[in-house]
Design a protein around this motif. Structure first.
Motif, PDB file in Angstrom:
ATOM      1  N   TYR A  19     -15.744   3.560  -1.812  1.00 61.83           N
ATOM      2  CA  TYR A  19     -14.853   4.689  -1.540  1.00 61.83           C
ATOM      3  C   TYR A  19     -14.925   5.738  -2.642  1.00 61.83           C
ATOM      4  N   VAL A  44      -4.472   6.211   5.246  1.00 65.55           N
ATOM      5  CA  VAL A  44      -5.130   5.038   4.666  1.00 65.55           C
ATOM      6  C   VAL A  44      -4.146   3.877   4.588  1.00 65.55           C
ATOM      7  N   CYS A  45      -4.609   2.663   4.948  1.00 67.96           N
ATOM      8  CA  CYS A  45      -3.714   1.502   4.886  1.00 67.96           C
ATOM      9  C   CYS A  45      -4.480   0.227   4.563  1.00 67.96           C
ATOM     10  N   GLY A  46      -3.748  -0.730   3.989  1.00 61.02           N
ATOM     11  CA  GLY A  46      -4.280  -2.040   3.659  1.00 61.02           C
ATOM     12  C   GLY A  46      -3.171  -2.861   3.030  1.00 61.02           C
ATOM     13  N   ASP A  49      -5.941  -0.137  -3.214  1.00 62.18           N
ATOM     14  CA  ASP A  49      -7.099   0.700  -2.903  1.00 62.18           C
ATOM     15  C   ASP A  49      -6.703   1.904  -2.050  1.00 62.18           C
ATOM     16  N   SER A  50      -5.755   1.708  -1.146  1.00 60.00           N
ATOM     17  CA  SER A  50      -5.288   2.821  -0.318  1.00 60.00           C
ATOM     18  C   SER A  50      -4.706   3.921  -1.194  1.00 60.00           C
ATOM     19  N   GLU A  51      -3.884   3.532  -2.160  1.00 59.53           N
ATOM     20  CA  GLU A  51      -3.309   4.505  -3.085  1.00 59.53           C
ATOM     21  C   GLU A  51      -4.403   5.181  -3.907  1.00 59.53           C
ATOM     22  N   SER A  92      -5.850  -4.328  -1.222  1.00 61.09           N
ATOM     23  CA  SER A  92      -6.289  -3.216  -0.369  1.00 61.09           C
ATOM     24  C   SER A  92      -5.212  -2.141  -0.254  1.00 61.09           C
ATOM     25  N   ALA A  93      -3.945  -2.508  -0.477  1.00 62.76           N
ATOM     26  CA  ALA A  93      -2.884  -1.499  -0.567  1.00 62.76           C
ATOM     27  C   ALA A  93      -3.091  -0.648  -1.821  1.00 62.76           C
ATOM     28  N   VAL A 121      -3.100  -3.778  10.080  1.00 61.42           N
ATOM     29  CA  VAL A 121      -4.205  -2.818  10.045  1.00 61.42           C
ATOM     30  C   VAL A 121      -4.838  -2.686  11.428  1.00 61.42           C
ATOM     31  N   SER A 146      -1.215   7.809   1.969  1.00 61.52           N
ATOM     32  CA  SER A 146      -1.245   6.349   1.881  1.00 61.52           C
ATOM     33  C   SER A 146      -0.074   5.787   2.675  1.00 61.52           C
TER      34      SER A 146
END
Length: 211
Positions: free
Chosen positions: A198, A42-44, A51-53, A48-49, A147, A100
């Motif tokens: 998500y 998962v990445c952003g 959110d990735s975590e 959004s980072a 991304v 992540s």
């Protein structure tokens, strides 16, 4: 496919009903990866980072349900460490493997400094990714270069690609096997709706594998 998590999502956020076919598509891709023994990357950037975590946190441990480890694992631990199996196994939970790509500070800063900031997620996809795994990319514009590069490398390696973005979809739209385009234009509005999407995906996956 019908799932209570998705019904609840659209009941709370009626404007996301238009996204439901893509949300279900994303679920099916993730379910397929996990069923085949795969993992999710998962990445952003920025919010959004975070959110990735958050996504990884919901997948790697119990979210809405208890996830006891299998009896076969308890027996293995008991055979290796007699008398300690209860303390060990009662404090473990079933996991859906997820990484992540925003978390690896030393790797990321070294790669950005020495090679290319745009390729920092792509490098990790190249290193971690195996055919059949899945990548989730989050970008409110759909055009975040790091991304996009990660999704391109994922496709070249045979990974499944999933995007969470905004109304336009940007370049991400043409790179993802499933792309969920929230029907909003501003970054806060888009990110506020990525979270319940998500969450619903994580709940549905948990029900599938631990229900």
């Amino acid at each position: 496919m019908t799932n209570n998590a998705f019904t609840s999502l659209t009941d709370k956020y009626p404007e996301l009903a238009v996204c439901l076919p893509d949300i279900v598509n994303a679920y099916e891709l993730l379910e397929g990866s996990y069923s085949a023994g795969g993992q999710v990357l998962v990445c952003g950037n920025g919010g959004s980072a975070s959110d990735s975590e958050h996504i990884v946190g919901e997948l790697m441990k119990g979210f809405m349900q208890k996830r006891p480890v299998p009896d076969s694992f308890r027996e293995e631990v008991g055979a290796l460490f007699p008398g300690e199996e209860r303390e060990i196994c009662d404090n473990l939970q079933g996991a859906l493997p997820a990484i992540s790509l925003v978390s690896h500070t030393a790797l990321m800063t070294a790669f950005m400094n020495d090679v290319s900031a745009d390729m920092v997620f792509a490098q990790q996809v190249y290193g971690y990714g195996r055919r059949g795994d899945a990548v989730i990319g989050l970008s409110t514009s759909g055009n975040s270069r790091n991304v996009i590069r990660a999704l391109q490398v994922a496709k070249a390696k045979g990974l499944k690609t999933i995007g969470l973005t905004g109304r336009d979809g940007g370049k991400m739209k043409g790179l993802c096997d499933a792309v969920i385009c929230v029907p909003k234009d501003s970054t806060p509005d888009i990110q506020e709706r990525h979270l319940p999407i998500y969450h619903a995906l994580c709940i549905a996956l948990e029900e599938r594998f631990f229900g």
